[in-house]
Design an enzyme around this catalytic site. Structure first.
Site, PDB file in Angstrom:
ATOM      1  N   GLY A  46      -9.443  -8.224  -0.349  1.00  0.00           N
ATOM      2  CA  GLY A  46      -8.233  -8.530   0.398  1.00  0.00           C
ATOM      3  C   GLY A  46      -7.837  -9.999   0.319  1.00  0.00           C
ATOM      4  N   GLY A  98     -13.336  -3.321  -0.573  1.00  0.00           N
ATOM      5  CA  GLY A  98     -14.653  -2.729  -0.325  1.00  0.00           C
ATOM      6  C   GLY A  98     -14.979  -1.640  -1.328  1.00  0.00           C
ATOM      7  N   ARG A 145       0.829  -1.220   0.000  1.00  0.00           N
ATOM      8  CA  ARG A 145       0.000   0.000   0.000  1.00  0.00           C
ATOM      9  C   ARG A 145       0.857   1.261   0.000  1.00  0.00           C
ATOM     10  NH1 ARG A 145      -5.099  -1.893   3.727  1.00  0.00           N
ATOM     11  NH2 ARG A 145      -6.310  -2.592   1.951  1.00  0.00           N
ATOM     12  N   LYS A 161     -19.522 -14.715   2.710  1.00  0.00           N
ATOM     13  CA  LYS A 161     -20.958 -14.511   2.894  1.00  0.00           C
ATOM     14  C   LYS A 161     -21.634 -13.777   1.755  1.00  0.00           C
ATOM     15  CE  LYS A 161     -20.464 -12.717   7.042  1.00  0.00           C
ATOM     16  NZ  LYS A 161     -20.933 -12.025   8.229  1.00  0.00           N
TER      17      LYS A 161
HETATM   18  P1  ADP Z   1     -12.377 -10.968  -0.142  1.00  0.00           P
HETATM   19  O1  ADP Z   1     -11.521 -10.438   0.996  1.00  0.00           O
HETATM   20  O2  ADP Z   1     -11.545 -11.465  -1.267  1.00  0.00           O
HETATM   21  O3  ADP Z   1     -13.450 -10.007  -0.551  1.00  0.00           O
HETATM   22  P2  ADP Z   1     -14.127 -12.349   1.693  1.00  0.00           P
HETATM   23  O4  ADP Z   1     -13.554 -11.583   2.818  1.00  0.00           O
HETATM   24  O5  ADP Z   1     -15.520 -12.089   1.277  1.00  0.00           O
HETATM   25  O6  ADP Z   1     -13.152 -12.263   0.419  1.00  0.00           O
HETATM   26  O7  ADP Z   1     -14.080 -13.906   2.030  1.00  0.00           O
HETATM   27  C1  ADP Z   1     -12.878 -14.560   2.324  1.00  0.00           C
HETATM   28  C2  ADP Z   1     -13.087 -15.614   3.367  1.00  0.00           C
HETATM   29  O8  ADP Z   1     -14.080 -16.522   2.974  1.00  0.00           O
HETATM   30  C3  ADP Z   1     -11.836 -16.429   3.602  1.00  0.00           C
HETATM   31  O9  ADP Z   1     -11.399 -16.246   4.919  1.00  0.00           O
HETATM   32  C4  ADP Z   1     -12.275 -17.866   3.354  1.00  0.00           C
HETATM   33  O10 ADP Z   1     -11.728 -18.798   4.268  1.00  0.00           O
HETATM   34  C5  ADP Z   1     -13.777 -17.783   3.526  1.00  0.00           C
HETATM   35  N1  ADP Z   1     -14.479 -18.870   2.815  1.00  0.00           N
HETATM   36  C6  ADP Z   1     -14.376 -19.173   1.519  1.00  0.00           C
HETATM   37  N2  ADP Z   1     -15.108 -20.251   1.220  1.00  0.00           N
HETATM   38  C7  ADP Z   1     -15.684 -20.653   2.367  1.00  0.00           C
HETATM   39  C8  ADP Z   1     -16.557 -21.756   2.718  1.00  0.00           C
HETATM   40  N3  ADP Z   1     -16.962 -22.622   1.794  1.00  0.00           N
HETATM   41  N4  ADP Z   1     -16.952 -21.855   3.996  1.00  0.00           N
HETATM   42  C9  ADP Z   1     -16.521 -20.959   4.918  1.00  0.00           C
HETATM   43  N5  ADP Z   1     -15.714 -19.919   4.651  1.00  0.00           N
HETATM   44  C10 ADP Z   1     -15.293 -19.765   3.385  1.00  0.00           C
HETATM   45 MG    MG Z   2     -11.872 -10.372   3.129  1.00  0.00          MG
END
Ligand code: ADP
Ligand code: MG
Length: 399
Positions: free
Chosen positions: A351, A374, A38, A199
């Protein structure tokens, strides 16, 4: 982008207040910076302003001090690293407003840089408080926003200050907006969007928007479970958001009407616990009590990678499984490889998705890695980014 940038104003000798996102990860024990990406991302703007003989005053937040001084979240290590990267000293003061900040700014010469203390030590920052904004604004003549990662927040140092000073974008802001615009309203087609992560609730709006814009939508990660549950599958002990099943049903109905491709897992890798050394592959209609779907299965992996084949634009946010655990990382790694191999214009935001791609060593094969998870989602949802909206429009390009 339509906004004025640092190249549109004369900064020579001026006090330039630059907002950056130096919210770097720190080692819990030593407090050392574990990844300086960053800081590096803001260097083009910082170097440009110093070369142009601005008196450069840098503002950032770090972590969540909740409006109090938290010693472990002071910006001193960041100033030290920035100074190393720039090859010139960067002064640092212990507040972002008040007499110490004012004195340091008054002593600043053209071509010199000063880093103010963590702006979130003041509760007024996140409240976008008028009096606080006035004190910040009094330190500068021009406001430059290069903090794309916090552009979706209307805080004092990201938005409020733009109402008090001439306000323009830095190079990182410009690069992010230009890249993300390619995954927005008028993409080069076919456009494939991949959405995963924990989620559905975090990403409903972006899924709705991408259902309109993208030609194919690929769903993985924990959120796929809620869609599968909405289709009637028993996901057993998997992460399912019970209160979002109706929403998922509505999204599925809307998608069926549109006739566009919407891919959900056919098979998954299940575990009884996150600590399982090895998962077991099961079809989505064959989960047993206690099974948690923690990754997409091999049939799904192949189908998802194949769906990328003809893409001209790919946007990816959110891992396909619990990639932090080797037993459940294969889906995410396969997609990372697929996106890296694609000749499409590729964008990754989020992230955890970015971390997964970097961990796989594929970062340099991606066209754009967003510094704001975000913020990139809010942008793709078609919503306004307050930290961008407040910047001045270019007269020759009002779009
Ligand atoms: P990003 O940071 O890329 O936007 P998120 O924060 O929405 O992604 O989600 C990432 C998290 O989702 C990770 O910690 C991962 O372990 C979790 N995750 C992915 N698939 C599953 C699953 N099937 N069940 C539970 N957690 C999950
Ligand atoms: Mg995340």
């Amino acid at each position: 982008m339509g906004k004025k940038t640092v190249e549109d104003c004369d900064v020579r000798g001026k006090r330039v207040l630059l907002r950056v996102d130096f919210n770097v990860p720190l080692d819990k024990e030593s407090g050392a910076i574990t990844n300086d990406e960053r800081i590096r991302a803001a260097l083009p703007t910082i170097r440009y302003l110093l070369d142009k003989d601005a008196r450069l005053i840098i503002m950032s937040h770090l972590g969540r001090p909740k409006g109090q001084v938290v010693d472990s979240l002071r910006l001193d290590p960041v100033a030290a690293r920035l100074s190393e990267l720039l090859g010139q000293p960067v002064a640092k003061v212990d507040d972002c407003i008040g007499p110490v900040a004012e004195a340091a700014v008054a002593a600043l010469q053209p071509g010199e840089a000063l880093l103010l203390e963590n702006v979130r030590f003041h509760p007024e920052e996140e409240k976008n408080n008028h009096e606080f904004i006035k004190q910040l604004a009094a330190l500068g003549d021009i406001f430059v926003n290069d903090a794309f990662g916090t552009a979706h927040r209307a805080h004092a140092s990201t938005e409020g200050i733009g109402h008090f000073l001439p306000a323009v974008a830095g190079f990182l802001m410009k690069k992010e907006i230009s890249a993300l615009a390619r995954a927005g309203k008028r993409p080069v087609r076919p456009y494939v969007a991949i959405i995963g992560g924990a989620k559905i609730s975090d990403k409903i709006l972006v899924i709705e928007e991408l259902m309109k814009i993208a030609d194919k939508l690929i769903i993985g990660g924990g959120m796929a479970n809620t869609f599968l549950a909405a289709q009637g599958y028993d996901m057993q002990a998997s992460l399912v958001e019970a209160d979002k099943i109706e929403t998922a049903k509505a999204l599925l109905a809307k998608q069926a009407e549109s006739g566009k491709t919407f891919l959900l897992p056919q098979d998954v890798v299940v575990g009884k616990s996150l600590e399982d050394a090895q998962g077991e592959v099961k079809a989505v209609d064959a989960l047993a009590p206690g099974d948690m779907a923690l990754d997409i299965g091999p049939v799904t992996r192949a189908a998802y990678v194949a769906a990328l084949a003809d893409a001209k634009t790919i946007f990816w946010n959110g891992p396909m499984g619990v990639f932090e655990k080797d037993a459940f990382a294969a889906g995410t790694n396969a997609l990372a490889q697929g996106v890296a191999d694609s000749s499409a214009y590729t964008i990754i935001g989020g992230g955890d998705s970015v971390a997964a791609v970097e961990k796989a060593g594929l970062g340099d094969q991606i066209n754009h890695i967003s510094t704001g998870g975000g913020a990139s989602l809010v942008f793709l949802e078609g919503r306004m980014l307050p930290g961008l909206a407040v910047l001045e429009e270019r007269e020759d390009d009002p779009a």
